[in-house]
Design a protein around this motif. Structure first.
Motif, PDB file in Angstrom:
ATOM      1  N   GLY A 181       1.386  -1.209  -0.042  1.00  0.00           N
ATOM      2  CA  GLY A 181       0.229  -0.283  -0.136  1.00  0.00           C
ATOM      3  C   GLY A 181       0.691   1.335   0.088  1.00  0.00           C
ATOM      4  O   GLY A 181       0.695   2.375  -0.830  1.00  0.00           O
ATOM      5  N   GLU A 182       1.764   1.593   0.580  1.00  0.00           N
ATOM      6  CA  GLU A 182       2.458   2.485   0.935  1.00  0.00           C
ATOM      7  C   GLU A 182       3.591   2.653  -0.581  1.00  0.00           C
ATOM      8  O   GLU A 182       3.718   4.000  -0.819  1.00  0.00           O
ATOM      9  N   GLN A 183       3.322   1.650  -0.904  1.00  0.00           N
ATOM     10  CA  GLN A 183       4.496   1.254  -2.877  1.00  0.00           C
ATOM     11  C   GLN A 183       3.560   1.933  -3.698  1.00  0.00           C
ATOM     12  O   GLN A 183       3.096   3.274  -4.488  1.00  0.00           O
ATOM     13  N   LEU A 184       1.730   1.877  -3.445  1.00  0.00           N
ATOM     14  CA  LEU A 184       0.572   2.810  -4.043  1.00  0.00           C
ATOM     15  C   LEU A 184       1.167   3.975  -4.099  1.00  0.00           C
ATOM     16  O   LEU A 184       0.553   5.049  -5.391  1.00  0.00           O
ATOM     17  N   PHE A 185       0.822   4.382  -2.654  1.00  0.00           N
ATOM     18  CA  PHE A 185       0.794   5.915  -2.346  1.00  0.00           C
ATOM     19  C   PHE A 185       2.168   6.656  -2.771  1.00  0.00           C
ATOM     20  O   PHE A 185       1.797   8.008  -3.133  1.00  0.00           O
ATOM     21  N   ASN A 186       3.155   5.738  -2.683  1.00  0.00           N
ATOM     22  CA  ASN A 186       4.564   6.879  -3.768  1.00  0.00           C
ATOM     23  C   ASN A 186       3.925   6.449  -5.093  1.00  0.00           C
ATOM     24  O   ASN A 186       3.868   7.905  -5.650  1.00  0.00           O
ATOM     25  N   VAL A 187       3.483   6.295  -5.127  1.00  0.00           N
ATOM     26  CA  VAL A 187       3.314   5.725  -6.828  1.00  0.00           C
ATOM     27  C   VAL A 187       2.725   7.564  -7.680  1.00  0.00           C
ATOM     28  O   VAL A 187       2.557   8.059  -8.226  1.00  0.00           O
ATOM     29  N   GLU A 210       1.977   3.323  15.120  1.00  0.00           N
ATOM     30  CA  GLU A 210       2.622   4.447  14.747  1.00  0.00           C
ATOM     31  C   GLU A 210       3.648   4.919  13.846  1.00  0.00           C
ATOM     32  O   GLU A 210       4.318   5.773  13.115  1.00  0.00           O
ATOM     33  N   GLU A 211       4.781   3.115  13.239  1.00  0.00           N
ATOM     34  CA  GLU A 211       5.206   3.300  12.976  1.00  0.00           C
ATOM     35  C   GLU A 211       4.613   2.887  11.688  1.00  0.00           C
ATOM     36  O   GLU A 211       6.072   2.834  10.105  1.00  0.00           O
ATOM     37  N   THR A 212       3.821   3.270  11.226  1.00  0.00           N
ATOM     38  CA  THR A 212       3.673   2.755   9.706  1.00  0.00           C
ATOM     39  C   THR A 212       3.150   4.390   9.203  1.00  0.00           C
ATOM     40  O   THR A 212       3.437   4.715   9.280  1.00  0.00           O
ATOM     41  N   LEU A 213       2.785   4.030   7.598  1.00  0.00           N
ATOM     42  CA  LEU A 213       2.612   5.352   6.675  1.00  0.00           C
ATOM     43  C   LEU A 213       1.661   5.995   7.737  1.00  0.00           C
ATOM     44  O   LEU A 213       1.916   7.426   7.725  1.00  0.00           O
ATOM     45  N   CYS A 214       0.425   5.590   8.395  1.00  0.00           N
ATOM     46  CA  CYS A 214      -0.712   6.389   8.524  1.00  0.00           C
ATOM     47  C   CYS A 214      -0.173   6.907  10.226  1.00  0.00           C
ATOM     48  O   CYS A 214      -1.030   7.767   9.727  1.00  0.00           O
ATOM     49  N   GLY A 215       0.080   6.182  10.735  1.00  0.00           N
ATOM     50  CA  GLY A 215       1.065   6.548  11.419  1.00  0.00           C
ATOM     51  C   GLY A 215       2.135   7.588  11.619  1.00  0.00           C
ATOM     52  O   GLY A 215       1.172   9.355  12.376  1.00  0.00           O
ATOM     53  N   ARG A 216       2.761   7.358  10.447  1.00  0.00           N
ATOM     54  CA  ARG A 216       3.184   8.854  10.486  1.00  0.00           C
ATOM     55  C   ARG A 216       2.895   9.900  10.016  1.00  0.00           C
ATOM     56  O   ARG A 216       3.102  11.915  10.831  1.00  0.00           O
ATOM     57  N   TYR A 217       1.334   9.750   9.224  1.00  0.00           N
ATOM     58  CA  TYR A 217       0.594  11.183   9.341  1.00  0.00           C
ATOM     59  C   TYR A 217      -0.408  11.733   9.907  1.00  0.00           C
ATOM     60  O   TYR A 217      -0.665  12.848  10.775  1.00  0.00           O
ATOM     61  N   HIS A 218      -0.506  10.515  10.429  1.00  0.00           N
ATOM     62  CA  HIS A 218      -0.831  10.830  11.801  1.00  0.00           C
ATOM     63  C   HIS A 218      -0.530  12.008  12.918  1.00  0.00           C
ATOM     64  O   HIS A 218      -0.993  12.649  13.390  1.00  0.00           O
ATOM     65  N   LEU A 219       0.415  11.408  13.307  1.00  0.00           N
ATOM     66  CA  LEU A 219       1.390  12.512  14.300  1.00  0.00           C
ATOM     67  C   LEU A 219       1.824  13.707  13.152  1.00  0.00           C
ATOM     68  O   LEU A 219       1.984  14.738  13.485  1.00  0.00           O
ATOM     69  N   HIS A 220       2.577  14.191  11.878  1.00  0.00           N
ATOM     70  CA  HIS A 220       2.677  14.619  11.446  1.00  0.00           C
ATOM     71  C   HIS A 220       1.227  16.004  11.806  1.00  0.00           C
ATOM     72  O   HIS A 220       1.003  17.109  12.180  1.00  0.00           O
ATOM     73  N   ALA A 221      -0.228  15.337  12.064  1.00  0.00           N
ATOM     74  CA  ALA A 221      -1.299  16.033  11.679  1.00  0.00           C
ATOM     75  C   ALA A 221      -1.561  16.705  13.265  1.00  0.00           C
ATOM     76  O   ALA A 221      -1.907  17.468  13.518  1.00  0.00           O
ATOM     77  N   LEU A 222      -1.015  15.966  14.551  1.00  0.00           N
ATOM     78  CA  LEU A 222      -0.556  16.381  15.324  1.00  0.00           C
ATOM     79  C   LEU A 222      -0.144  17.619  15.414  1.00  0.00           C
ATOM     80  O   LEU A 222      -0.352  18.665  16.199  1.00  0.00           O
ATOM     81  N   ARG A 223       0.849  17.483  14.812  1.00  0.00           N
ATOM     82  CA  ARG A 223       1.794  18.472  14.909  1.00  0.00           C
ATOM     83  C   ARG A 223       1.773  19.538  14.052  1.00  0.00           C
ATOM     84  O   ARG A 223       2.043  21.082  14.768  1.00  0.00           O
ATOM     85  N   VAL A 224       0.720  19.367  13.063  1.00  0.00           N
ATOM     86  CA  VAL A 224       0.332  20.804  11.906  1.00  0.00           C
ATOM     87  C   VAL A 224      -0.878  21.970  13.343  1.00  0.00           C
ATOM     88  O   VAL A 224      -0.485  22.742  13.498  1.00  0.00           O
ATOM     89  N   ARG A 225      -1.764  20.846  13.809  1.00  0.00           N
ATOM     90  CA  ARG A 225      -2.323  21.563  14.203  1.00  0.00           C
ATOM     91  C   ARG A 225      -2.066  21.614  15.839  1.00  0.00           C
ATOM     92  O   ARG A 225      -2.792  22.994  15.581  1.00  0.00           O
ATOM     93  N   SER A 226      -1.118  21.337  16.252  1.00  0.00           N
ATOM     94  CA  SER A 226      -0.938  22.000  17.472  1.00  0.00           C
ATOM     95  C   SER A 226       0.622  23.016  17.730  1.00  0.00           C
ATOM     96  O   SER A 226       0.260  24.070  18.185  1.00  0.00           O
ATOM     97  N   GLY A 227       0.345  23.135  16.093  1.00  0.00           N
ATOM     98  CA  GLY A 227       1.328  24.208  15.510  1.00  0.00           C
ATOM     99  C   GLY A 227       3.115  23.968  15.827  1.00  0.00           C
ATOM    100  O   GLY A 227       4.038  25.006  15.213  1.00  0.00           O
ATOM    101  N   GLU A 228       3.197  22.390  16.242  1.00  0.00           N
ATOM    102  CA  GLU A 228       4.960  22.448  16.672  1.00  0.00           C
ATOM    103  C   GLU A 228       5.268  22.162  15.129  1.00  0.00           C
ATOM    104  O   GLU A 228       6.754  22.364  15.839  1.00  0.00           O
ATOM    105  N   VAL A 229       4.597  22.127  14.250  1.00  0.00           N
ATOM    106  CA  VAL A 229       5.166  21.632  12.537  1.00  0.00           C
ATOM    107  C   VAL A 229       3.939  23.222  11.670  1.00  0.00           C
ATOM    108  O   VAL A 229       3.443  23.119  11.891  1.00  0.00           O
ATOM    109  N   GLU A 230       5.566  23.800  10.947  1.00  0.00           N
ATOM    110  CA  GLU A 230       4.600  24.494  10.065  1.00  0.00           C
ATOM    111  C   GLU A 230       4.338  24.153   8.840  1.00  0.00           C
ATOM    112  O   GLU A 230       5.540  23.769   8.036  1.00  0.00           O
TER     113      GLU A 230
END
Length: 333
Positions: A181-187, A210-230
């Protein structure tokens, strides 16, 4: 594009979401159960998401382009997300400001990919205004006025060719994406590189790793929402129960958690459904219906058992002596 000034959550911005909403409600039909064939009247939460996802920014050359390239929405099951994705795919195919749009509707499995693509196909077949505009095939919906404009159904289980020129990508249930699925995501996401304002739309329920593709985007989403990541081009929206340790066997606590996590609660689903669904175990229930990330796919301890082992922290008095007992194995000095 003809963007409109929108005010949401104390923020004002320009958006073409109004055009999207008018397209969906004016042309798309619902495809499931007792709602089949009825106009797709968007819920308030769906309209809010559309206004924000389709935020527009004025470019130096005077054109309006979408702000967001990535949109991550995490919401529990049974809130109508597959139908929403299908309708947005049809907008990008038929009404978007894009030359020869190509949209890929992808998922980790054939069955999951069929849910969204099948809904889009049914919407076209049920709609008097959309049906004359397209030809529907087993894995493609093609515009009659431009055969290069199409909505494609793809999955990680089928071979996907490189060289795609995608203006839109819709990925359902990102938490199910495995290595293939991650290969498909990349393509698919790489296939948007040549487009000026592509939209990669990811909708999922909670996962457990949280080590999966979804987990990484979940954590990124949390950081974007909190303002930790722009991340100016990344839109993040998460609907989840505020207390991950909620006791789902307490009917009142469960009802409050469901209302917080499920924006369509009381419209598409009701409390009796969830009272029955909780029989399947707390871990699955929390993931799928409260959008709570769990430590494992399933749990072997009863809900709350680990938490009940917690003891009060020990504080040592610095004025008193401290002794440590050490066991010496037999036969040693």
């Amino acid at each position: 594009y003809a963007p409109e000034r929108v005010r949401l959550g104390g923020r004002e911005f320009w958006s073409v979401g109004g055009q999207v909403i008018r397209f969906v409600e004016g042309n798309c039909k619902l495809t499931k159960g007792r709602w089949r064939g009825k106009p797709f009247l968007l819920e308030p939460w769906q309209k809010r998401e559309i206004y924000q996802i389709f935020e527009a920014e004025l470019q130096p050359d005077g054109r309006w382009l979408r702000r967001y390239r990535w949109a991550y929405i995490e919401v529990p099951k049974k809130n109508g997300k597959s139908e929403l994705i299908a309708a947005l795919c049809l907008f990008m195919l038929l009404a978007d400001d894009e030359e020869s749009p190509e949209i890929a509707c992808g998922s980790n499995s054939d069955d999951q990919a069929d849910l969204v693509f099948g809904a889009a196909k049914a919407m076209c077949e049920l709609s008097p205004s959309l049906r004359p505009l397209v030809n529907c095939f087993a894995r493609e919906i093609v515009r009659k006025d431009n055969p290069a404009a199409k909505l494609m159904r793809v999955s990680a289980k089928a071979k996907t060719k490189d060289g795609l020129n995608l203006s839109g990508v819709a990925l359902d249930e990102l938490h199910e994406f495995d290595e293939s699925g991650e290969q498909l995501f990349n393509v698919l996401t790489n296939g948007t590189a040549a487009r000026e304002q592509p939209l990669i739309l990811m909708i999922t329920t909670a996962g457990y790793d949280e080590e999966t593709l979804c987990g990484r985007y979940h954590l990124h989403a949390l950081r974007v929402r909190s303002g930790e990541v722009e991340d100016h081009s990344f839109y993040a929206s998460i609907y989840a129960a505020p207390d991950p340790n909620v006791n789902i066997d307490d009917d009142a606590a469960l009802d409050a958690a469901l209302r917080a996590a499920n924006p369509s609660y009381g419209v598409t689903t009701f409390l009796p459904f969830y009272l029955d669904a909780r029989r399947k175990g707390a871990a699955n229930f929390k993931r799928y219906f409260l959008d709570i990330w769990t430590a494992a796919e399933s749990q072997w301890l009863p809900d709350g058992a680990w938490e009940s082992c917690r003891v009060e922290a020990v504080e040592f008095d610095p004025a008193l002596p401290l002794y440590v007992l050490r066991r010496i194995p037999a036969g040693t000095d």
